[in-house]
Write a protein that holds these residues in place. Structure first.
Motif: not given
Length: 274
Positions: A157-178
């Protein structure tokens, strides 16, 4: 020496503008010790639980359990974002305190005397806390993912920031909390009571989905994706289940809940005495 017949110059009247109201709310926000403490707690919980979940992940354990030693099938992003639920409570409570706290202390009378039109105060509070929570939560999500990555070395399950959807998910968490922080502001103005608004926040985000599970399965499957917290989870999920909303639909639904609450808060702010 004053010339006879010429009136002394008067200072120009200060005009209430959106920028000045925003500056005032910004100063009030950062002057409160609770703002610093609650924001720090939110980011700390986000990073702490995400890192622990990554380092205690066990492949092939029973599915459906929480991240940790008994983790089931998951992915690096969902593990890193384990603390989102706890962080959402922290930023939501901060939003409530920013708005309802003024009613508890009576400071709201001074605020609305200085800004007679009232609505700019609500918009300014939301405009201050929303971006702050978004930026700090996004940084916290990135930190949780980065710190937890070494704990998943060698795992499927290991992923890197360059994998598809990873940055979108992490940014989505920030947007949700905002948006959760803005939701807290709206509940505080709508209910004008810190305890009541915090209880409502917890009930809507955490208790409502559990109570809805008592509904018949056909009803629950239809309505559950549109609950605020469920729609918010779709925003930062790396993989969507068949019955979940897409990230775009999830953010639209949750933003709709926030906008509806803000509209109710605006109506009461304008129509009711303080």
């Amino acid at each position: 020496m004053t010339v006879t017949g010429i009136a002394p110059a008067r200072p120009a009247a200060y005009k209430v503008t959106g920028a000045r109201v925003l500056r005032s709310e910004w100063a009030k926000f950062w002057s409160l010790r609770s703002s610093w403490i609650t924001l720090s707690v939110a980011v700390f919980l986000l990073v702490l639980f995400g890192t622990i979940a990554s380092y205690t992940y066990t492949a092939g354990a029973t599915a459906g359990g929480p991240p940790g030693p008994n983790s089931g099938d998951s992915d690096a992003v969902s593990l890193a974002l384990t603390g989102v639920t706890f962080a959402s409570l922290a930023v939501g409570v901060l939003g409530v305190l920013l708005s309802a706290g003024e009613y508890s202390t009576g400071m709201v009378r001074s605020t609305l005397t200085a800004v007679p039109r009232r609505l700019p105060v609500l918009w300014a509070k939301a405009a201050v806390i929303g971006p702050i929570a978004l930026v700090l939560a996004t940084l916290g999500a990135l930190a949780a993912f980065g710190l937890g990555a070494p704990g998943l070395d060698g795992e499927k399950i290991s992923l890197s920031l360059g994998d598809a959807g990873v940055l979108r998910s992490l940014a989505g968490a920030g947007l949700y909390l905002g948006l959760v922080a803005v939701f807290g502001v709206a509940l505080g103005v709508l209910l004008r009571n810190s305890a009541g608004a915090i209880a409502s926040l917890v009930g809507i985000l955490l208790i409502l989905p559990g109570l809805a599970s008592l509904l018949p399965d056909s009803w629950y499957d239809t309505v559950s994706p549109y609950f605020p917290s469920t729609a918010g989870q779709a925003v930062y999920a790396l993989h969507q289940s068949s019955d979940a909303l897409s990230p775009g639909a999830g953010i639209a639904v949750f933003a709709g809940w926030v906008a509806l609450t803000l509209a109710g808060a605006a109506y009461r702010l304008v129509r009711s005495d303080v």
